[in-house]
Enzyme design. Structure first.
Site: not given
Length: 409
Positions: A196, A409
């Site tokens: 991104t 995570s």
């Protein structure tokens, strides 16, 4: 952020202020604790601004709202950027959250809500905690400072290992000196098509609106459209450019326009190459240069096919000059009428292939030595025209898999 080292890249020591631009970075607690994750960039009234946004059909809520605001007024008084949450794949509630964020900025700065352009980056598919964003905006507006480019570059990072930015000055025909400063973020989910990634560039040169729009288009085509890390186009990619200068405007085609254009392109190319050098797990910065194609688009098509091949990229990671993988990528790039007996290939200065056959001068140990450097060039000559193209990319190794396996995570 990843525990990695960018290839031949270091954090900028300082980024120069741009008159008419104030910035702030604060902790909003959007996803992580004890790190800045919300940035506010205020533009002076009358600033001319333009933005290029992702072509991904699943464009994030802030992208859709940014398009709406740009189309409604064409003006920007503020850019609001959050990290940690992409606000993509969030449906109508995501748009509501983005609108609430823009409204809070408008109230804090005394401008219209549609003069606020929102941007987000981070995890896709999770609701943006708008209440945390809006609660942090008063603190951000209170801390606005023209010398806060570097803190903002840090605040917009996700898996980046370091902030990315560059400043340049230009002297125009009237003897006046102007500043150009740009920052960006991106290390994975990077490929052209508004590769991104986020990038924000500003100058205090008095460029006209038309000049800002044309320069942005040309700068993107020469920079962010020439990079790829992993072939993925994000839902949130964006690049914005603003000119805050007052006085006689600089119009398209003038000598001063060309000076500003070239400097802005230099800044954007630095940001684009920085994203590749900081590619998730990257250990090599690779230039793929395709020559003698029938068109630039054709040359880029071949370069991208090579740069996107996992087989090619993993060979680069191992410093293995497995040129058969490159040749296979060229062959499947889809060029009509491509003749193998006209294709030449080099790794840096080492001739690998001549006329589609192994070069008599090829020495594999020398090719491997070249590939052990942190930067090298793969040059492909097609022998079918006069057009060339360059793509910047990186290798693909174990760390890329770890970073993306552990991303949420």
């Amino acid at each position: 952020m990843a525990d990695q080292m960018a290839v031949g890249l270091s954090s900028p020591e300082r980024l120069a202020p741009v008159k008419g631009v104030r910035l702030a970075a604060v902790e909003a607690g959007i996803r992580y604790r004890d790190r800045t994750d919300l940035a506010l960039i205020e533009l002076a009234p009358g600033a001319r601004a333009a933005v290029a946004l992702t072509n991904n059909v699943f464009a994030a809520a802030p992208v859709r709202l940014c398009r709406e605001h740009r189309g409604r007024t064409g003006r920007a008084r503020a850019w609001l950027i959050n990290s940690g949450n992409a606000n993509a794949g969030t449906g109508e509630s995501g748009v509501v959250a983005a609108r609430a964020s823009c409204a809070a900025v408008a109230q804090a700065l005394g401008c219209a809500a549609d003069e606020v352009w929102p941007f987000s980056t981070g995890v896709i598919g999770e609701a943006l905690p708008a209440e945390r964003v809006t609660a942090a905006i008063p603190a951000a507006s209170a801390r606005l400072d023209e010398d806060a480019w570097l803190p903002v570059a840090q605040a917009i990072m996700t898996t980046d290992s370091l902030p990315k930015g560059l400043s340049r000055t230009v002297t125009l025909s009237n003897g006046e000196r102007y500043t150009i400063t740009g920052i960006g973020k991106g290390a994975g989910m990077i490929r052209p098509d508004m590769a991104t990634m986020l990038a924000f560039v500003a100058t205090d040169a008095p460029l006209s609106q038309a000049a800002v729009e044309q320069i942005l288009s040309r700068a993107i085509d020469a920079s962010f459209h020439c990079i790829t890390v992993d072939g993925d186009t994000s839902t949130n990619d964006a690049c914005a450019l603003a000119a805050t200068g007052t006085g006689p405007v600089i119009e398209i085609g003038t000598p001063d326009y060309r000076i500003c254009r070239d400097a802005i392109i230099e800044v954007c190319q630095h940001l684009a190459q920085s994203m590749v050098r900081d590619g998730e797990g990257a250990s090599k910065f690779v230039t793929v240069q395709v020559e003698n194609a029938r068109s630039v688009d054709e040359a880029r098509k071949v370069a991208m096919t090579v740069a996107h091949s996992p087989l090619v990229k993993t060979a680069w990671f191992a410093s293995d000059p497995n040129w058969g993988r490159v040749l296979a990528a060229v062959g499947r790039s889809g060029l009509e009428g491509l003749r193998i007996d006209q294709v030449d290939l080099w790794i840096d200065d080492q001739s690998v292939l001549q006329g589609g056959e192994p070069s008599p001068n090829y020495v594999e140990s020398l090719a491997s030595e070249a590939m052990r450097r942190e930067a090298f060039t793969v040059r492909i000559r097609l022998g079918r025209g006069a057009a060339d193209a360059v793509i910047w990319t990186c290798d693909l190794g174990h760390e890329y898999v770890r970073i993306n396996a552990e991303y949420r995570s």
